[in-house]
Enzyme design. Structure first.
Site, mmCIF file in Angstrom:
data_model
loop_
_atom_site.group_PDB
_atom_site.id
_atom_site.type_symbol
_atom_site.label_atom_id
_atom_site.label_comp_id
_atom_site.label_asym_id
_atom_site.label_seq_id
_atom_site.Cartn_x
_atom_site.Cartn_y
_atom_site.Cartn_z
ATOM 1 N N GLN A 30 -0.082 1.403 5.250
ATOM 2 C CA GLN A 30 0.213 2.824 5.221
ATOM 3 C C GLN A 30 -1.063 3.564 5.621
ATOM 4 O O GLN A 30 -2.175 3.141 5.287
ATOM 5 C CB GLN A 30 0.666 3.272 3.835
ATOM 6 N N SER A 31 -0.938 4.685 6.331
ATOM 7 C CA SER A 31 -2.110 5.331 6.934
ATOM 8 C C SER A 31 -3.008 6.014 5.915
ATOM 9 O O SER A 31 -4.229 6.044 6.087
ATOM 10 C CB SER A 31 -1.663 6.355 7.987
ATOM 11 N N THR A 32 -2.428 6.583 4.859
ATOM 12 C CA THR A 32 -3.227 7.321 3.882
ATOM 13 C C THR A 32 -2.799 6.937 2.475
ATOM 14 O O THR A 32 -1.686 6.430 2.251
ATOM 15 C CB THR A 32 -3.064 8.840 4.065
#
Length: 717
Positions: A30-32
């Site tokens: 997941q990016s963040t």
């Protein structure tokens, strides 16, 4: 709970037995961290790919889940330990299948994506997503995977572009909020206003006024520390967010305060932008560089209440830039003996002249830019004492008509400064009284039976009382040392000093830094040009306000031949010698006619005439000595031997002080030096004169090396 998948009825024909002998890797990202917390459905969907691997023929024990990159962007491989681990496993031929919910989970950079495809094709590793299974070694699959990777990178670019453009549009309206500096607060409505605390505002305004007066960041810092002035800062985060905290002054805090355009009422966005070349690996927030105001993204003047005007803000920036120690800038005032550093401009090349110190209080001004840049000769150089003295006289003459006005301004300035410091003390006392009263009120409101709380509140009240008492004592000492109004004695002392500015200038209490500040207040620059190699120097002083004055001075030179009137001086000396005049009479005649020696003295004396006659060969070996009988066999006066060897007198005198020659000094005046030197000694001195500079020092160290080595060996054993 993992996402359940219905097992497919048919397996992919691309999956062969040797693929199933290796691991199936499920890559989760997941990016963040916000996505990890708020978008848990996507995370669970990725973990559910374990079931898809089982449906494709892998046992649960042969499925490896790599989720080290949760909360990390896929724009780069830097800091992504999970992706690096995946590539390493593929490179060791441990992986038969890689599963990801989509290609963007693996990489959003074409470089990283194609690197993974190359490694997978080399080791015949398959890649699968929700759409199907792909073989990177197959041309058609490789083409499709490349297209998906390109679309993934383009998607990231579009997302980032929309976000950046949205922030920029909001900033162009002045609505993009950011952390406010000290002296400002943001109201619940979003409006920016002055900090409601009067002491905070007064300290901010004091910093700007003192910088305008003192001119350097370090001087402002020293002033704040000397007067025990602290800076009020609102806590930006934490449980006490918004509370006022008092911090001692810090250099970076002052620098940010002076450089922030918000204090001039301007909204600015893009003052510090990211330079990719300066970013550090694994730290995406690094690489920020300061940008010139012309290249800021947004600059909206007059949006906020201002502490200073825009013109004052620009002056502050220019002054900070001029304080930098570079060849193009004036530089900050320092404590060296040179009082014209930064002001001198070479009249030959137009460059700024530098200062060279030979000893603590001996300096000279040199233009060596040509030598540094092109390896050539120095443009010019001259001793600093003569030029400093002349310019000081010019400055004192310029200040003399304004002496009375200066004295009145000095008295007014001192009273204003003391009054402002007194106001700061009054606010500190008022704050201490309020905090003490509040602590006492808390103690009186507690239930007497609740002793656990009462004891703590009593302790806090006592601490506030002690702090208030200490602050009152400090204020009393301040009032005793610096009364708010000047006494009659102090006013009279200021008037007397103003009437005798030269005495104040030469006083031991006046530092060189203060003299430099005064000179820079009235002089913009000084252009200096030495006429040839002579003692004549042409000076152009450009005063503040634009007025220019031209002058000519005489500098000390090393040789008689450098004097502009050298030939006339020689002829005149020969005429006076043929007339049979004594040395004292010759010196008097030369001084009256305007002749002067090359250095050390402004006029000729008996010794100077003697040396000049020796130089011209107009005197015998002993004609200038009043004690001719003092010379023994093979003994020489120091000037005679220096002329015989062909070296300056000062160099031979230095050899005497170092003990390199056998010498003695007369017991009676003029206490001249007598050196013993026969023919062999004279030849030895001539050979030593030919040795390169620094040879004696190097030889001394070489002679000491065996002893040092022996000492080290004995210490180690």
């Amino acid at each position: 709970m993992s996402q359940e998948y219905e097992l497919p009825k048919l397996r992919s024909e691309k999956i062969l037995p040797y693929h199933q002998e290796k691991l199936a890797v499920v890559y989760v990202r997941q990016s963040t961290l916000q996505q990890v917390l708020n978008h848990q459905e996507s995370t669970q969907l990725q973990y559910g790919l374990v079931n898809r691997a089982q449906a494709l023929g892998w046992s649960k024990e042969r499925v490896l889940v790599i989720d080290d990159d949760l909360g990390k962007s896929g724009a780069s491989t830097q800091g992504r330990e999970g992706f690096q681990r995946l590539v390493a496993e593929v490179g060791m031929n441990h992986v038969g299948l890689i599963l990801g919910i989509e290609m963007s989970r693996l990489a959003r950079s074409s470089k990283d994506w194609h690197q993974l495809l190359e490694i997978c094709a080399l080791f015949r590793t398959l890649i699968a997503d929700l759409d199907g299974v792909y073989d990177p070694s197959n041309y058609n699959d490789r083409l499709l995977l490349g297209l998906k990777g390109t679309m993934s990178e383009a998607e990231l670019h579009m997302i980032k572009q929309r976000m950046v453009q949205g922030k920029l549009n909001k900033a162009q309206r002045g609505e993009l909020n950011f952390l406010l500096p000290t002296g400002y607060v943001r109201r619940p409505s979003g409006e920016v206003a002055f900090d409601p605390d009067e002491q905070v505002q007064q300290v901010v305004r004091l910093i700007f006024r003192k910088f305008e007066e003192l001119g350097t960041l370090n001087a402002v810092l020293r002033y704040l520390v000397k007067n025990d002035i602290q800076i009020g800062i609102r806590a930006p985060t934490g449980l006490n967010k918004g509370d006022l905290e008092w911090h001692r002054p810090h250099r970076m805090t002052l620098q940010n305060l002076l450089k922030n355009p918000l204090y001039a009422g301007a909204y600015a966005y893009g003052r510090r932008q990211i330079d990719p070349r300066k970013q550090q690996l694994g730290r995406p927030s690094t690489g920020r560089v300061v940008i010139a105001p012309d290249n800021w993204h947004v600059l909206l003047p007059g949006c906020y209440p201002a502490y200073i005007s825009w013109e004052q803000y620009q002056w502050n920036l220019a002054r900070l830039k001029s304080n930098q120690a570079t060849a193009e800038e004036l530089g900050a005032v320092r404590h060296g003996s040179s009082i014209l550093s930064g002001l001198l401009i070479c009249g030959r090349c137009g460059r700024r002249m530098a200062v060279e110190y030979s000893q603590a209080y001996h300096h000279r001004y040199v233009c060596c830019q040509q030598a540094v840049d092109y390896g050539g000769e120095k443009c010019q150089q001259l001793a600093g004492a003569a030029l400093d003295q002349f310019v000081s006289q010019q400055v004192l003459q310029a200040l003399e008509p304004a002496a009375l006005e200066l004295s009145l301004q000095a008295a007014l300035h001192l009273e204003q400064e003391r009054s402002e410091l007194d106001q700061l003390w009054q606010k500190r006392l008022e704050r201490a009284a309020f905090e003490t009263e509040r602590a006492g009120r808390h103690y009186r409101l507690v239930e007497p039976e609740n002793r656990l709380v009462a004891r703590q509140l009593a302790t806090e009240w006592e601490e506030k009382l002690a702090l208030q008492q200490s602050l009152r004592e400090d204020y009393q000492r301040f009032c005793h040392q610096q009364p708010r109004l000047l006494s009659n004695t102090e006013r009279e002392a200021i008037r007397q000093l103003a009437q005798n500015i030269p005495a104040l200038w030469l006083a031991s209490t006046t530092t060189n830094a203060q003299r430099k500040e005064i000179i820079r207040q009235v002089i913009a620059k000084i252009t200096v040009e030495v006429i040839g190699d002579s003692e004549q120097v042409q000076i152009i002083i450009e005063w503040v306000g634009g007025t220019c004055t031209k002058h000519s001075i005489v500098r000390p030179v090393a040789k008689l031949t450098q004097l502009s009137q050298y030939h006339q001086l020689c002829e005149r000396l020969k005429n006076l010698t043929t007339q049979g005049l004594s040395h004292e009479e010759i010196a008097q005649c030369l001084n009256s006619e305007g002749y002067h020696p090359p250095k050390r003295r402004a006029t000729f004396n008996r010794q100077g005439v003697c040396e000049l006659k020796r130089h011209l060969g107009l005197s015998g070996k002993h004609s200038c000595s009043t004690h001719q009988d003092d010379l023994g066999e093979a003994e020489w006066w120091l000037p005679d031997l220096a002329r015989m060897i062909g070296m300056p007198n000062i160099t031979l005198y230095n050899w005497v002080k170092r003990g390199w020659v056998k010498a003695r000094q007369q017991e009676k005046p003029p206490r001249s030096w007598i050196i013993w030197a026969d023919a062999a000694e004279i030849e030895r001195l001539r050979q030593r004169r030919l040795l390169p500079l620094g040879y004696a020092t190097r030889q001394k160290w070489l002679n000491q090396m065996p002893a040092v080595s022996t000492h080290i060996n004995s210490a180690t054993t």
